[in-house]
Design an enzyme around this catalytic site. Structure first.
Site, PDB file in Angstrom:
ATOM      1  N   CYS A  92       0.825  -1.214   0.000  1.00 19.42           N
ATOM      2  CA  CYS A  92       0.000   0.000   0.000  1.00 19.42           C
ATOM      3  C   CYS A  92       0.865   1.274   0.000  1.00 19.42           C
ATOM      4  CB  CYS A  92      -0.963  -0.057   1.181  1.00 19.42           C
ATOM      5  SG  CYS A  92      -2.374   1.020   0.968  1.00 19.42           S
ATOM      6  N   ARG A 126     -12.489   6.237  -0.651  1.00 16.50           N
ATOM      7  CA  ARG A 126     -11.534   5.303  -0.029  1.00 16.50           C
ATOM      8  C   ARG A 126     -11.960   3.880  -0.415  1.00 16.50           C
ATOM      9  NH1 ARG A 126      -7.624   6.779   2.618  1.00 16.50           N
ATOM     10  NH2 ARG A 126      -6.415   5.190   3.654  1.00 16.50           N
ATOM     11  N   HIS A 191      -3.317  -5.535   2.447  1.00 15.38           N
ATOM     12  CA  HIS A 191      -2.938  -5.674   3.856  1.00 15.38           C
ATOM     13  C   HIS A 191      -3.505  -7.011   4.340  1.00 15.38           C
ATOM     14  CE1 HIS A 191      -1.744  -1.453   4.379  1.00 15.38           C
ATOM     15  NE2 HIS A 191      -2.830  -1.100   3.730  1.00 15.38           N
TER      16      HIS A 191
END
Ligand code: GLN
Length: 234
Positions: A92, A126, A191
């Site tokens: 990320c 997001r 993640h």
């Protein structure tokens, strides 16, 4: 058997959503095989010496600003390491800084170190949620994880995607790609942490670092976890 030297870059700043679990996975999967592994934490102000694997985790824009500045001091050395086919894994925010730049919503562009031909600009929404990716790099050909980013990453030139999106948004929510690879530099938005749920990809990185395929481990539990997450949207 060759020792693996692993550098964990800026763990005090870029280590969000359990990305440190990637280091633990590489450590245990080497130790379980009797492969010696030496792990160095590299923090702001530290010099960086030669390693076989470099890991950099994710983080908020603020922490990326500090790491972006620090990384510029090591750009030449890390580019030489890339060209010597050292292995890199960026998650990320760390992935974004391995490209040319990350342009956040507010403030100046954060310079990356251009280990891969890619750039990132902050998007209006997001991307948060589970991710499944179809990849040609490893068998089984799925990768799973969790994404939480507003950055939209675009790949250029010879930089290829890790794979195609099945569930989730990936690099930019538009071109159907997730992650990136150039030489032995890998980046992903996953993640989770990423490697514990994708033991086959962890072993691929170990193989690239060792120069030979490591012996298989009993991954019954890891594979149960991985398979339970494939195509899982919520
Ligand atoms: N700050 C970056 C973004 O929002 C990276 C976030 C992260 O590392 N999870 O895209």
């Amino acid at each position: 058997m060759k020792k693996i030297r692993l550098a964990h870059l800026y763990p005090k700043l870029l280590n969000i959503y359990g990305d440190g679990g990637n280091i633990l996975t590489l450590k245990k999967r080497c130790e379980w095989r009797g492969i010696e592994i030496e792990i160095d934490e590299i923090n702001i102000g530290d010099n960086i010496k030669e390693h076989d694997i470099y890991f950099i985790g994710g983080g908020q824009d603020l922490q990326q600003i500090e790491v972006s500045k620090e990384l510029q001091k090591h750009k030449e050395f890390l580019t030489e390491e890339r060209d010597k086919m050292a292995v890199f894994l960026g998650i990320c925010g760390g992935y974004q800084l391995m490209g040319h730049y990350y342009q956040p919503h507010n403030g100046d562009k954060l310079l990356g170190i251009s280990l891969m031909d890619a750039y990132t600009v902050a998007g209006n929404k997001r991307f948060i949620g589970n991710v499944t990716v179809q990849t040609e790099l490893v068998e089984p050909n799925t990768l799973v994880g969790f994404e939480n980013h507003s950055g939209l990453t675009y790949l250029q030139g010879e930089t290829e995607a890790l794979g195609k999106m099945v569930i989730g948004n990936g690099n930019n929510g538009k071109d159907g790609t997730e992650g990136a690879r150039f030489k032995n530099v890998f980046g992903t938005y996953m993640h989770g942490s990423f490697l514990p749920k994708n033991p086959h990809f962890a072993d691929y990185l170990i193989e690239l670092a060792l120069g030979s395929k490591p012996e298989p481990l009993d991954d019954t539990i890891e594979n149960l976890t991985h398979n339970s997450l494939v195509n899982k949207k919520y």
